[in-house]
Design a protein around this motif. Structure first.
Motif, PDB file in Angstrom:
ATOM      1  N   THR A  92       1.217  -0.846  -0.276  1.00  0.00           N
ATOM      2  CA  THR A  92       0.165   0.209   0.117  1.00  0.00           C
ATOM      3  C   THR A  92       1.417   1.418  -0.015  1.00  0.00           C
ATOM      4  OG1 THR A  92      -0.354  -0.208   2.487  1.00  0.00           O
ATOM      5  CG2 THR A  92      -1.788  -1.283   0.973  1.00  0.00           C
ATOM      6  N   GLY A 147     -11.034   0.245   3.245  1.00  0.00           N
ATOM      7  CA  GLY A 147     -10.610  -0.495   2.564  1.00  0.00           C
ATOM      8  C   GLY A 147      -9.022  -1.413   1.768  1.00  0.00           C
ATOM      9  N   MET A 148      -7.808  -0.740   2.006  1.00  0.00           N
ATOM     10  CA  MET A 148      -7.083  -1.515   1.659  1.00  0.00           C
ATOM     11  C   MET A 148      -6.551  -2.779   2.542  1.00  0.00           C
ATOM     12  SD  MET A 148      -3.834   1.885   1.992  1.00  0.00           S
ATOM     13  CE  MET A 148      -4.549   2.655  -0.019  1.00  0.00           C
ATOM     14  N   SER A 198      -8.916  -4.857   3.599  1.00  0.00           N
ATOM     15  CA  SER A 198      -9.406  -5.817   2.219  1.00  0.00           C
ATOM     16  C   SER A 198      -8.841  -6.213   1.124  1.00  0.00           C
ATOM     17  CB  SER A 198     -10.507  -5.373   2.214  1.00  0.00           C
ATOM     18  OG  SER A 198     -11.169  -4.236   3.555  1.00  0.00           O
ATOM     19  N   ALA A 199      -8.050  -5.581   0.732  1.00  0.00           N
ATOM     20  CA  ALA A 199      -7.550  -5.410  -0.750  1.00  0.00           C
ATOM     21  C   ALA A 199      -6.196  -6.019  -0.616  1.00  0.00           C
ATOM     22  CB  ALA A 199      -7.606  -3.983  -1.520  1.00  0.00           C
ATOM     23  N   THR A 219      -3.736   0.353   7.152  1.00  0.00           N
ATOM     24  CA  THR A 219      -2.937  -1.007   6.336  1.00  0.00           C
ATOM     25  C   THR A 219      -2.370  -1.409   7.702  1.00  0.00           C
ATOM     26  OG1 THR A 219      -1.668  -1.054   4.580  1.00  0.00           O
ATOM     27  CG2 THR A 219      -1.710   1.051   5.530  1.00  0.00           C
ATOM     28  N   ILE A 247      -1.007  -1.220  -3.982  1.00  0.00           N
ATOM     29  CA  ILE A 247      -2.517  -0.304  -3.594  1.00  0.00           C
ATOM     30  C   ILE A 247      -2.370   1.382  -3.391  1.00  0.00           C
ATOM     31  CG2 ILE A 247      -4.809  -0.549  -2.004  1.00  0.00           C
ATOM     32  CD1 ILE A 247      -3.151  -3.198  -1.385  1.00  0.00           C
ATOM     33  N   GLY A 275      -6.726   2.744  -4.239  1.00  0.00           N
ATOM     34  CA  GLY A 275      -6.891   3.082  -3.019  1.00  0.00           C
ATOM     35  C   GLY A 275      -7.168   4.394  -2.392  1.00  0.00           C
ATOM     36  N   LEU A 285     -10.595   2.982  -3.527  1.00  0.00           N
ATOM     37  CA  LEU A 285     -11.269   1.873  -2.195  1.00  0.00           C
ATOM     38  C   LEU A 285     -11.370   2.850  -0.870  1.00  0.00           C
ATOM     39  CD1 LEU A 285      -9.567  -1.516  -2.398  1.00  0.00           C
ATOM     40  CD2 LEU A 285     -11.867  -0.736  -2.426  1.00  0.00           C
ATOM     41  N   ASP A 287     -16.867  -0.924   0.103  1.00  0.00           N
ATOM     42  CA  ASP A 287     -15.759  -0.796  -0.198  1.00  0.00           C
ATOM     43  C   ASP A 287     -15.014  -2.383   0.169  1.00  0.00           C
ATOM     44  OD1 ASP A 287     -14.716   1.740  -0.863  1.00  0.00           O
ATOM     45  OD2 ASP A 287     -15.047   2.520   1.193  1.00  0.00           O
ATOM     46  N   ARG A 288     -15.391  -3.325   1.013  1.00  0.00           N
ATOM     47  CA  ARG A 288     -14.866  -4.822   1.067  1.00  0.00           C
ATOM     48  C   ARG A 288     -15.089  -5.204   0.233  1.00  0.00           C
ATOM     49  NH1 ARG A 288     -16.710  -5.806   7.562  1.00  0.00           N
ATOM     50  NH2 ARG A 288     -16.592  -3.494   8.504  1.00  0.00           N
ATOM     51  N   ALA A 336     -13.378  -4.222  -2.682  1.00  0.00           N
ATOM     52  CA  ALA A 336     -11.655  -4.546  -2.859  1.00  0.00           C
ATOM     53  C   ALA A 336     -11.395  -5.782  -2.663  1.00  0.00           C
ATOM     54  CB  ALA A 336     -11.192  -3.890  -1.013  1.00  0.00           C
TER      55      ALA A 336
END
Lengths: 328, 328, 328, 328
Positions: free
Chosen positions: C12, C19-20, C22-23, C70, C104, C129, C142, C269-270, C273
């Motif tokens: 990231t 949401g980061m 989740s990604a 994150t 991200i 993101g 995101l 967002d989840r 992601a």
């Protein structure tokens, strides 16, 4: 246009959903903007039959955009299914010199609108308001985004206790015959398994999947079950079935229930409601009828009410695949 | 003092509750402050029997104060009820040179601690952690304030849909044999009726009260029912009973369930956990044992574990009266 | 394909957004699904230069889908802007036998990726993101949906006190040079006026509008101001200007600030992601590079990273119109 | 009693706080319970002077228990500080045959009540409503618990982004001249440092503490600053000072502002408001005056309004100590 619209009525009908108030506000304010009079009808078609009307101005809808439920109340009306009921309703509309109607509700409410329009040639525009997202012609119904977050946040809480105790939870979410809430809230909450009507996983496969999850070291699990799931078992029976076949699991059930219908709408639902309300009034003013306002590809669009009612509303198969990958 | 405390163990036991992590953090940090070593025991007494221990430093508890559940997990242990189980547990403690134990849990967990202390003269301090608030010697247990807000916010959402549809909801909340959650969340959510184990209202009177509420113009109602309610009927039977006797009402049931055990703790619970953790460690260091840390008159106090277990925990009758006045 | 992807790195970069995590989880789990190894890089490009890597398995990302921030941390790296910095970064990647990278972040992070790919022909896929939603090639970045709700809920609270005191509030929200957050959170919160960089309303017109609102009987008002607003005045100067010209108003300012970057991501967002992470990994495995994963018309799509960086990201003019109608 | 109370007025005055509506509801319903008439006064003393009154029945307060702000609005009145103003106010009360007054507000509002009572021998009961918790004679003021949670949740969000970027945040919270919010929300949010008016830490010591925290491996930090902090520097100057002296830190500032005054009250505040409202009305009916209702040792008590105004409200020194231990 010969028959310029001078007075519009708005009502909420069927199951309530978050964002209905935001939509009422939008309809009322858009009427004010176009200097069109606006009337609210209480309790949907039943209130129309009983003449339960209220004049609405921009000030009537101050400070309601964020409120759950519907200030106009909602109901289902058996009487409106009869010609006599609809006749009474029509007479009340005429009496109040109303020349257009905005119905905020689901497909049952739209069916009433279509029948009414057929009989009396009365202009009707629909706004899809239901948490179930099961309406054709719109990617999102009003209240759906809010319900997703309500369900997901409840599952987040359940996850806290599930993982503290190494338990397996079956969580039933709403959605009528559709799996939208279950699939999205399930993916969002990181559920280990999601059971939806659109996909018959089979009890065997679910069991296999839970066993695999257990072997991979997961000590707690959440299975999200759509209320309309077609496994032939309800959520309690599913829990029992797993408990019998996986005695190593401590199984619990939670049915989220009606809290999913309430709560302050999310930003998405409030904005969507504002956009839809504007469009609904502008359609009536433009002489249109029998249309549902929808969101498609992020744009406000319209669909014939007939199609909205009959159309098949498909779940996103790609998301099912994402869900499978996430829980591997 | 001959036997200075050099290593303290902390564990969570029984049903989990929000704030347990905040309390673990506080115990660990207080140990660090007093340069006392700290060990976490997983899964309560069961982990103690199995020697499932982990060394904890101030950094182990970074960023957990706000988390629901318990990072040390929790469990109930049948084996600890046997002398053999306790012997194994004691040997693990000795092996790790632990000389004091902080048990975060409810009365079942405290009973285990008292028995263990009797047999091995091992210093034990209890911190009351349960959402039910049913522990004598403290006005508030850890997690209770959070559970109240979780339950109340869920009822707020149910109210939205209840009042949109003029419905009567029976909402069951947790609380084991006590009505604390029901009474407070019920008053907070403006419930029309609250059924708790401490007061046998009688079905007749409930019906009378609902009828009165209906007559006074209320179109929707919420009845909050404690899970331990003594009416002899569960929440579904209550709903059925009212539906039969008041057919004018559209009745629904919602059982809030396990979400009440999870979620991020409120400020009150986090602060209380921080205060209790400090006190628990300081008591052990001061050579004390068999005490429960509590909150009384807003001050941190101590109560003999024996009394905490046996004592009767009374509901606030004044609040019952307030509830009656509010719903008149 | 000659060069099958065997090990993927994920990081990231730039400003963090909900949401980061989740990604990250989705990238890691998708790698596990395809039996591809996965490595996390801490602190974006700076960590890549320093070789701050960690092996990630499906279990590394348990229980992070709902967490703000994150777990891989984020940073901006000046050193990566130099050829020497990028050389070091490349050598670390080779050393760890990494053959693909998922970044991200926002456009600054993508620019770094493009330069790096040009120099070393290293496969790079971007996931947008940022809370600002200012990336071309995706309707939603995101964290944007979460930030909208965070901002809106804060404004809801401010509305409570504004209307109790008949006050006018200027509320500054984030968004860098774009008005997405201000426009949507403003409409969602029912703001009386919304000032965004994309539309130069002019101070005169704002004043006119506030006076009109006052005349229409509104006693309190909220003006939402995007941080990148081009009126030439910051939010404090705006407040002063209005106070001078409308002494009848009691004016207050609130700058929402960094809380908008945090918090548990929304369901939207989840899910987004999760979908984007799957796609990013599949693109690398398919031998693709220099693409950004995006959401367009509710479908996961790809855009050349070059275009994502250079493309102009337009605000929805229809929504501006809706906003005007709502506040008339 | 010769002068039986027949009509009670209720108003909110000074800064608004969450729970005021719950208290209004309780006063109104308690009046209904005792068959005493009830009148609401808009905008505090100013509305009393202007005769801005409204009759209130049990139904007027349906569905407001959960609402932030105050439906009766609030204001500060300069005119009430003059004998002429108070005379007008008195005449309006007499004209409406009001024989008792419940004032929900802070010490400024109580001072007005005492003066008014002295001049006209008019029965006045105070309910402490302010988020600052700075009233003598009650452990909790209405709105304080809600504000604590609002502030803490905002800091939780800031923590997400702080720890993603290894940043140091200075977060200013409300509290007028008192540190209650800062201390409790700070401990609840796990702040590394808390600056409150009651304790002059000194800039040197704060710096030392931050450096120690940095050395101990913490990469991000939150310093919570009470708005009334006595360091001689405001929050921006503090940030600058630290940035100059600790260039290794990336420092940011966030002023939470007025959102702390709004929002739906917590369960604690709603229950407290319900209890206080009952007591206030019962005191008037019992012929009492010049008293403030308070919460002491979890019981509803009364304090002379004079003492409530003059008394010193001390912060819990034990909690300061807990805070120090937590951040070591």
């Amino acid at each position: 246009m010969g028959n310029k619209i001078k007075k519009i009525a708005v009502m909420t009908s069927g199951g309530d959903s978050p964002g209905m108030n935001s939509a009422i506000r939008s309809v009322v304010r858009t009427c004010a903007y176009y200097r069109t009079e606006c009337v609210g009808i209480y309790r949907g078609y039943q209130g129309m039959i009983e003449g339960d009307f209220i004049t609405m101005t921009a000030r009537s809808v101050n400070n309601i955009i964020h409120k759950g439920g519907t200030i106009l109340k909602s109901a289902r009306s058996k009487e409106f299914m009869t010609p006599e009921g609809r006749k009474k309703a029509y007479e009340h509309l005429k009496e109040h010199k109303i020349d257009g109607l905005v119905v905020i509700g689901g497909d049952g409410s739209f069916t009433g609108g279509v029948v009414f329009n057929n009989e009396y040639n009365f202009p009707v525009i629909g706004i899809p308001g239901t948490i179930d997202n099961d309406i054709y012609g719109t990617s999102h119904t009003l209240g759906y985004d809010t319900a997703l977050n309500t369900a997901m946040e409840a599952i987040d809480k359940i996850r806290d206790t599930a993982s503290s105790h190494n338990r397996l939870f079956f969580v039933e979410v709403m959605g009528r015959d559709a799996g939208f809430i279950a699939l999205n809230a399930g993916v969002g909450a990181g559920a280990e398994e999601i059971l939806i009507p659109e996909e018959d996983l089979g009890l065997e496969r679910m069991l296999e999947s839970l066993k695999k999850s257990k072997r991979s070291g997961k000590s707690s699990s959440i299975v999200v079950v759509a209320e309309g799931d077609k496994s032939g078992k309800n959520v309690y029976q599913l829990a029992e079935y797993v408990e019998e076949n996986m005695p190593e699991y401590d199984v619990r059930v939670s049915v989220l229930g009606h809290m999913q219908r309430g709560g302050s709408p999310t930003c998405f639902d409030r904005v969507l409601a504002s956009r839809m309300g504007v469009k609904a009034v502008e359609l009536l003013i433009d002489g249109k009828s029998n249309l549902m306002v929808g969101l498609q590809n992020d744009k406000i669009t319209t669909t014939d009410l007939d199609n909205a009612i009959k159309g098949q509303c498909d779940i996103d198969m790609e998301l099912l695949r994402v869900s499978d990958i996430m829980t591997t």
